[in-house]
Design a protein around this motif. Sequence first.
Motif, PDB file in Angstrom:
ATOM      1  N   GLY A  64       0.814  -1.214   0.000  1.00  0.00           N
ATOM      2  CA  GLY A  64       0.000   0.000   0.000  1.00  0.00           C
ATOM      3  C   GLY A  64       0.842   1.256   0.000  1.00  0.00           C
ATOM      4  O   GLY A  64       1.957   1.276  -0.522  1.00  0.00           O
ATOM      5  N   ILE A  65       0.304   2.332   0.564  1.00  0.00           N
ATOM      6  CA  ILE A  65       0.999   3.618   0.658  1.00  0.00           C
ATOM      7  C   ILE A  65       1.116   3.940   2.140  1.00  0.00           C
ATOM      8  O   ILE A  65       0.117   4.001   2.850  1.00  0.00           O
ATOM      9  N   ASN A  66       2.342   4.138   2.617  1.00  0.00           N
ATOM     10  CA  ASN A  66       2.607   4.258   4.039  1.00  0.00           C
ATOM     11  C   ASN A  66       3.457   5.488   4.317  1.00  0.00           C
ATOM     12  O   ASN A  66       4.523   5.652   3.739  1.00  0.00           O
ATOM     13  N   ALA A  67       2.981   6.345   5.218  1.00  0.00           N
ATOM     14  CA  ALA A  67       3.748   7.515   5.644  1.00  0.00           C
ATOM     15  C   ALA A  67       3.851   7.554   7.161  1.00  0.00           C
ATOM     16  O   ALA A  67       3.872   8.605   7.763  1.00  0.00           O
ATOM     17  N   ASN A  68       3.892   6.383   7.786  1.00  0.00           N
ATOM     18  CA  ASN A  68       3.982   6.314   9.241  1.00  0.00           C
ATOM     19  C   ASN A  68       5.398   6.660   9.688  1.00  0.00           C
ATOM     20  O   ASN A  68       6.374   6.192   9.104  1.00  0.00           O
ATOM     21  N   VAL A  69       5.515   7.477  10.711  1.00  0.00           N
ATOM     22  CA  VAL A  69       6.823   7.896  11.216  1.00  0.00           C
ATOM     23  C   VAL A  69       6.843   7.785  12.734  1.00  0.00           C
ATOM     24  O   VAL A  69       5.817   7.878  13.387  1.00  0.00           O
ATOM     25  N   ASN A  70       8.009   7.598  13.286  1.00  0.00           N
ATOM     26  CA  ASN A  70       8.180   7.503  14.725  1.00  0.00           C
ATOM     27  C   ASN A  70       8.770   8.804  15.249  1.00  0.00           C
ATOM     28  O   ASN A  70       9.828   9.227  14.784  1.00  0.00           O
ATOM     29  N   ASN A  71       8.080   9.423  16.181  1.00  0.00           N
ATOM     30  CA  ASN A  71       8.571  10.646  16.842  1.00  0.00           C
ATOM     31  C   ASN A  71       8.802  11.796  15.873  1.00  0.00           C
ATOM     32  O   ASN A  71       9.773  12.541  16.001  1.00  0.00           O
ATOM     33  N   ALA A  72       7.971  11.927  14.893  1.00  0.00           N
ATOM     34  CA  ALA A  72       8.079  13.034  13.937  1.00  0.00           C
ATOM     35  C   ALA A  72       6.682  13.386  13.437  1.00  0.00           C
ATOM     36  O   ALA A  72       5.729  12.671  13.672  1.00  0.00           O
ATOM     37  N   VAL A  73       6.577  14.491  12.741  1.00  0.00           N
ATOM     38  CA  VAL A  73       5.308  14.907  12.164  1.00  0.00           C
ATOM     39  C   VAL A  73       4.957  13.948  11.026  1.00  0.00           C
ATOM     40  O   VAL A  73       5.804  13.617  10.203  1.00  0.00           O
ATOM     41  N   SER A  74       3.711  13.475  10.985  1.00  0.00           N
ATOM     42  CA  SER A  74       3.315  12.562   9.915  1.00  0.00           C
ATOM     43  C   SER A  74       3.415  13.259   8.562  1.00  0.00           C
ATOM     44  O   SER A  74       3.416  14.470   8.470  1.00  0.00           O
ATOM     45  N   ARG A  75       3.503  12.477   7.520  1.00  0.00           N
ATOM     46  CA  ARG A  75       3.713  12.994   6.168  1.00  0.00           C
ATOM     47  C   ARG A  75       2.421  12.907   5.369  1.00  0.00           C
ATOM     48  O   ARG A  75       1.843  11.830   5.227  1.00  0.00           O
ATOM     49  N   PRO A  76       1.976  14.033   4.823  1.00  0.00           N
ATOM     50  CA  PRO A  76       0.721  14.040   4.066  1.00  0.00           C
ATOM     51  C   PRO A  76       0.791  13.200   2.786  1.00  0.00           C
ATOM     52  O   PRO A  76       1.820  13.165   2.103  1.00  0.00           O
ATOM     53  N   ILE A  77      -0.334  12.556   2.488  1.00  0.00           N
ATOM     54  CA  ILE A  77      -0.522  11.802   1.255  1.00  0.00           C
ATOM     55  C   ILE A  77      -1.722  12.416   0.547  1.00  0.00           C
ATOM     56  O   ILE A  77      -2.813  12.459   1.107  1.00  0.00           O
ATOM     57  N   THR A  78      -1.516  12.908  -0.687  1.00  0.00           N
ATOM     58  CA  THR A  78      -2.613  13.463  -1.475  1.00  0.00           C
ATOM     59  C   THR A  78      -2.766  12.619  -2.728  1.00  0.00           C
ATOM     60  O   THR A  78      -1.791  12.405  -3.455  1.00  0.00           O
ATOM     61  N   ILE A  79      -3.986  12.152  -2.972  1.00  0.00           N
ATOM     62  CA  ILE A  79      -4.274  11.371  -4.175  1.00  0.00           C
ATOM     63  C   ILE A  79      -5.385  12.073  -4.930  1.00  0.00           C
ATOM     64  O   ILE A  79      -6.491  12.244  -4.410  1.00  0.00           O
ATOM     65  N   ASN A  80      -5.089  12.493  -6.153  1.00  0.00           N
ATOM     66  CA  ASN A  80      -6.071  13.072  -7.064  1.00  0.00           C
ATOM     67  C   ASN A  80      -6.257  12.079  -8.201  1.00  0.00           C
ATOM     68  O   ASN A  80      -5.365  11.938  -9.038  1.00  0.00           O
ATOM     69  N   ALA A  81      -7.368  11.365  -8.205  1.00  0.00           N
ATOM     70  CA  ALA A  81      -7.615  10.340  -9.223  1.00  0.00           C
ATOM     71  C   ALA A  81      -8.856  10.707 -10.021  1.00  0.00           C
ATOM     72  O   ALA A  81      -9.865  11.129  -9.450  1.00  0.00           O
ATOM     73  N   SER A  82      -8.792  10.525 -11.352  1.00  0.00           N
ATOM     74  CA  SER A  82      -9.969  10.774 -12.179  1.00  0.00           C
ATOM     75  C   SER A  82     -10.963   9.621 -12.080  1.00  0.00           C
ATOM     76  O   SER A  82     -12.129   9.773 -12.421  1.00  0.00           O
ATOM     77  N   GLY A  83     -10.498   8.474 -11.581  1.00  0.00           N
ATOM     78  CA  GLY A  83     -11.363   7.307 -11.401  1.00  0.00           C
ATOM     79  C   GLY A  83     -11.559   7.009  -9.934  1.00  0.00           C
ATOM     80  O   GLY A  83     -11.575   7.907  -9.089  1.00  0.00           O
ATOM     81  N   ASP A  84     -11.688   5.735  -9.627  1.00  0.00           N
ATOM     82  CA  ASP A  84     -11.942   5.283  -8.261  1.00  0.00           C
ATOM     83  C   ASP A  84     -10.637   5.014  -7.523  1.00  0.00           C
ATOM     84  O   ASP A  84      -9.611   4.703  -8.127  1.00  0.00           O
ATOM     85  N   VAL A  85     -10.701   5.074  -6.191  1.00  0.00           N
ATOM     86  CA  VAL A  85      -9.626   4.595  -5.326  1.00  0.00           C
ATOM     87  C   VAL A  85     -10.161   3.320  -4.691  1.00  0.00           C
ATOM     88  O   VAL A  85     -11.143   3.352  -3.950  1.00  0.00           O
ATOM     89  N   VAL A  86      -9.526   2.180  -5.013  1.00  0.00           N
ATOM     90  CA  VAL A  86     -10.029   0.869  -4.623  1.00  0.00           C
ATOM     91  C   VAL A  86      -9.007   0.194  -3.712  1.00  0.00           C
ATOM     92  O   VAL A  86      -7.872  -0.058  -4.118  1.00  0.00           O
ATOM     93  N   LEU A  87      -9.419  -0.088  -2.474  1.00  0.00           N
ATOM     94  CA  LEU A  87      -8.587  -0.810  -1.519  1.00  0.00           C
ATOM     95  C   LEU A  87      -9.187  -2.206  -1.382  1.00  0.00           C
ATOM     96  O   LEU A  87     -10.232  -2.373  -0.756  1.00  0.00           O
ATOM     97  N   LEU A  88      -8.551  -3.205  -1.989  1.00  0.00           N
ATOM     98  CA  LEU A  88      -9.095  -4.560  -1.990  1.00  0.00           C
ATOM     99  C   LEU A  88      -8.857  -5.228  -0.637  1.00  0.00           C
ATOM    100  O   LEU A  88      -7.821  -5.006   0.000  1.00  0.00           O
ATOM    101  N   GLY A  89      -9.811  -6.031  -0.189  1.00  0.00           N
ATOM    102  CA  GLY A  89      -9.704  -6.719   1.087  1.00  0.00           C
ATOM    103  C   GLY A  89     -10.466  -8.017   1.083  1.00  0.00           C
ATOM    104  O   GLY A  89     -11.268  -8.278   0.196  1.00  0.00           O
ATOM    105  N   ASN A  90     -10.199  -8.835   2.111  1.00  0.00           N
ATOM    106  CA  ASN A  90     -10.871 -10.130   2.209  1.00  0.00           C
ATOM    107  C   ASN A  90     -11.540 -10.343   3.571  1.00  0.00           C
ATOM    108  O   ASN A  90     -11.903 -11.460   3.915  1.00  0.00           O
TER     109      ASN A  90
END
Length: 121
Positions: free
Chosen positions: A76-102
Motif C-alpha cells: 500500500g501507501i505508508n507515511a507512518n513515522v516515529n517521533n516526527a510529524v506525519s507525512r501528508p498523502i494526497t491522491i487526485n484520481a480521475s477514477g476510483d480509489v479501490v482498496l481490496l480486502g478479504n
Amino acid sequence: MVTNTFAADECALLGGTPGVECVVDTSITASGTFTIEETLHITSTGKITVSAPSITLNVDGDVIIDIPSGVQGSNGINANVNNAVSRPITINASGDVVLLGNGAKGGRITSSRTGNGDGGD
C-alpha cells in the motif's frame, strides 16, 4: 529515494512499471508530486513509503491497492513515522480509489505519527 516535481507521465520515475497500468510491485520510497497517466496499481507485494515532506499522486485513472501477500500493512501507501510529524498523502484520481480486502486484511493508505513527542506536532 525518489523526489520529483516534474510533469508528464512519471510511472517509471515513481518506481513503477508503465503499461496499460502503472504497476508498483516492489517496495519503493518516494516524495514529491507524480503525474501518472494511467491506472496506478499497487500489487500484493508493492509498497510506497513516503519520505519527507509528502507525496502527491495525480492519477488519470483508478488507484488500486491489492490485498497484501504478507502481514497486514506490508503493501500500500505508508507515511507512518516515529517521533516526527506525519507525512501528508494526497491522491487526485480521475477514477476510483479501490482498496481490496478479504475481511482479514486489505490494501491500505496510512499516515500516522507514533511514539513520544510534543503536543501540536
